[in-house]
Design an enzyme around this catalytic site. Structure first.
Site, PDB file in Angstrom:
ATOM      1  N   TYR A  88       0.862  -1.196   0.000  1.00  0.00           N
ATOM      2  CA  TYR A  88       0.000   0.000   0.000  1.00  0.00           C
ATOM      3  C   TYR A  88       0.893   1.240   0.000  1.00  0.00           C
ATOM      4  O   TYR A  88       1.827   1.325   0.813  1.00  0.00           O
ATOM      5  CB  TYR A  88      -0.897  -0.016   1.231  1.00  0.00           C
ATOM      6  CG  TYR A  88      -1.826   1.171   1.301  1.00  0.00           C
ATOM      7  CD1 TYR A  88      -2.904   1.278   0.440  1.00  0.00           C
ATOM      8  CD2 TYR A  88      -1.610   2.189   2.212  1.00  0.00           C
ATOM      9  CE1 TYR A  88      -3.737   2.375   0.494  1.00  0.00           C
ATOM     10  CE2 TYR A  88      -2.448   3.290   2.274  1.00  0.00           C
ATOM     11  CZ  TYR A  88      -3.510   3.373   1.404  1.00  0.00           C
ATOM     12  OH  TYR A  88      -4.339   4.462   1.449  1.00  0.00           O
ATOM     13  N   LYS A 121     -12.333   1.398   5.154  1.00  0.00           N
ATOM     14  CA  LYS A 121     -12.744   0.555   4.038  1.00  0.00           C
ATOM     15  C   LYS A 121     -13.950  -0.304   4.443  1.00  0.00           C
ATOM     16  O   LYS A 121     -15.040   0.206   4.568  1.00  0.00           O
ATOM     17  CB  LYS A 121     -11.552  -0.271   3.559  1.00  0.00           C
ATOM     18  CG  LYS A 121     -10.248   0.542   3.416  1.00  0.00           C
ATOM     19  CD  LYS A 121     -10.288   1.578   2.316  1.00  0.00           C
ATOM     20  CE  LYS A 121      -9.121   2.564   2.364  1.00  0.00           C
ATOM     21  NZ  LYS A 121      -7.782   1.997   2.357  1.00  0.00           N
ATOM     22  N   ASP A 167      -1.241  -6.473   7.321  1.00  0.00           N
ATOM     23  CA  ASP A 167      -2.283  -5.523   6.905  1.00  0.00           C
ATOM     24  C   ASP A 167      -3.415  -6.344   6.310  1.00  0.00           C
ATOM     25  O   ASP A 167      -3.293  -6.904   5.222  1.00  0.00           O
ATOM     26  CB  ASP A 167      -1.713  -4.521   5.887  1.00  0.00           C
ATOM     27  CG  ASP A 167      -2.715  -3.417   5.548  1.00  0.00           C
ATOM     28  OD1 ASP A 167      -3.937  -3.673   5.637  1.00  0.00           O
ATOM     29  OD2 ASP A 167      -2.284  -2.315   5.187  1.00  0.00           O
TER      30      ASP A 167
HETATM   31  C1  LIG Z   1      -6.576   2.423   2.838  1.00  0.00           C
HETATM   32  C2  LIG Z   1      -5.499   1.509   3.269  1.00  0.00           C
HETATM   33  C3  LIG Z   1      -4.621   1.867   4.299  1.00  0.00           C
HETATM   34  C4  LIG Z   1      -4.637   3.217   4.964  1.00  0.00           C
HETATM   35  O1  LIG Z   1      -5.833   3.517   5.562  1.00  0.00           O
HETATM   36  P1  LIG Z   1      -6.423   5.026   5.727  1.00  0.00           P
HETATM   37  O2  LIG Z   1      -7.644   4.814   6.508  1.00  0.00           O
HETATM   38  O3  LIG Z   1      -6.625   5.556   4.342  1.00  0.00           O
HETATM   39  O4  LIG Z   1      -5.383   5.828   6.452  1.00  0.00           O
HETATM   40  C5  LIG Z   1      -3.653   0.930   4.673  1.00  0.00           C
HETATM   41  N1  LIG Z   1      -3.556  -0.268   4.063  1.00  0.00           N
HETATM   42  C6  LIG Z   1      -4.381  -0.625   3.075  1.00  0.00           C
HETATM   43  C7  LIG Z   1      -4.213  -1.958   2.430  1.00  0.00           C
HETATM   44  C8  LIG Z   1      -5.369   0.241   2.631  1.00  0.00           C
HETATM   45  O5  LIG Z   1      -6.182  -0.124   1.633  1.00  0.00           O
END
Ligand SMILES: *Cc1c(COP(=O)(O)O)cnc(C)c1O
Length: 376
Positions: free
Chosen positions: A106, A202, A177
């Site tokens: 990411y 998300k 993650d």
């Molecule tokens: C969106 C995302 C992040 C970061 O999250 P935010 O809420 O935008 O700070 C980290 N890792 C992945 C895989 C993401 O899709």
């Protein structure tokens, strides 16, 4: 509310994190307060539970952490964004420490890593997500093993069983993650990771109306360290955001079920489409990550990528879609798609690659929109 052992995950997502006493509201209300009353001078026995919201938070923050943590039988620490959560984990690396992480990560996570590297804060080894031998060679002597699977936006799958089983230094941390899979589809802590990180922006929020992040862990020392850092750095989630995230997570199981079923259909139709050069979705049986994903995920999620013939073809398709929104991010009820190579730091991504986050609209409506947008 305590989770009953007999409850499924879907049930817990609905039942958890609610006030229980008679007369209390069913939903933990938004408490708009930065500070709390400390008690009267003539009442020395009063010890206020909460003092200041950056430290002790409001009850809405507790509700979100209780639901998310209860899903994995873990402690949850919530943050103001996914990146605040990611940064808090990277901050656990000692000065001069070593990190192994994906080469295809990411992009903002790569930004945190690269900034620390440039400052001499730590050194980094980068491994392709699906290069299992590379991971096994690299994880032995590092302080932080950071894995992202499936990866964004190439949908590469890391072999979590193999990476977790590899011999590593005592005291090293293994973090995953888990944003794309969510705890409903992949359980890094059950596999043996120390920390699981999700951008709650998300799928947990699910409506593209908030920023938040969560870390789950079963280690009390790590949860305490993350909470300490959150207070100091101030990466605390807001009262409205925790309310919305808790409200969003109630329907996460349903949203993911629908999005995932539609993603599978769209991936299969895209794979048969003459304008499409390649589809990347671990749910396709011939996807390079399929076998490993099937062994470590309980479903393949609702994000996929596909490649059109050229940069211009992808740009045109993104501008042509009507129902699917041409927008970044993922995990919302509304489908979104985006060409990745236009983004800073994503120049290595195939120029015709489009990432599609499949929402809960009717799959046939989505397909008509997509087909019309990619057909010459
Ligand atoms: C969106 C995302 C992040 C970061 O999250 P935010 O809420 O935008 O700070 C980290 N890792 C992945 C895989 C993401 O899709």
């Amino acid at each position: 509310m305590q989770r009953d052992d007999s409850w499924s995950d879907d049930t817990w997502l609905v039942a958890g994190g609610r006030p229980e006493a008679a007369g209390e509201p069913l939903n933990q209300p938004i408490v708009a307060a930065s500070n709390f009353d400390l008690g009267a001078a003539d009442d020395p026995d009063v010890t206020p539970g909460r003092i200041y919201s950056r430290g002790e938070a409001t009850a809405g923050w507790d509700a979100l952490e209780s639901v998310v943590g209860g899903l994995e039988g873990a402690d949850c620490v919530s943050f103001a964004s996914g990146m605040a959560a990611v940064s808090a984990v990277f901050a656990q690396v000692p000065t001069g420490g070593r990190i192994v992480m994906p080469a295809d990560c990411y992009q903002a996570t790569e930004g945190v890593a690269a900034a620390g590297e440039a400052d001499g804060r730590w050194s980094i080894t980068r491994i392709d997500t699906d290069d299992t031998d590379g991971w096994l060679d690299a994880v032995g002597d590092v302080d932080l093993i950071w894995v992202e699977s499936p990866s964004n936006p190439l949908m590469h799958v890391a072999d979590l069983h193999a990476i977790v089983a590899a011999e590593r230094r005592p005291g090293s941390l293994l973090a995953v993650d888990n944003t794309f899979a969510t705890a409903l589809r992949q359980r890094p802590l059950d596999l043996g990771a120390d920390l699981s990180v999700q951008s709650a922006t998300k799928f947990i929020g699910g409506h593209s109306d908030l920023l938040a992040g969560v870390v789950t862990t079963r280690r009390d020392d790590l949860a305490a360290a993350l909470r300490r850092l959150r207070v100091i750095h101030g990466g605390t989630p807001g009262a409205l955001e925790t309310f919305l995230a808790t409200r969003g997570i109630r329907t996460m199981a349903l949203r993911l079920e629908r999005g995932q079923a539609s993603a599978q259909v769209l991936a299969e139709r895209l794979a048969d489409h003459p304008a499409v050069a390649r589809v990347r979705y671990p749910g396709l049986p011939d996807d390079p990550g399929h076998v490993i994903a099937a062994a470590q995920m309980s479903g393949f999620g609702s994000v996929l990528s596909f490649e059109l013939a050229s940069f211009d073809a992808a740009r045109t398709a993104c501008r042509r879609v009507r129902l699917i929104r041409h927008a970044t991010s993922l995990g919302g009820v509304e489908s979104t798609m985006e060409q990745r190579a236009v983004l800073a730091g994503q120049e290595d991504i195939p120029p015709g690659l489009i990432r599609l986050s499949v929402g809960i609209e009717s799959v046939d409506d989505l397909w008509r929109d997509l087909d019309a947008a990619i057909s010459p």
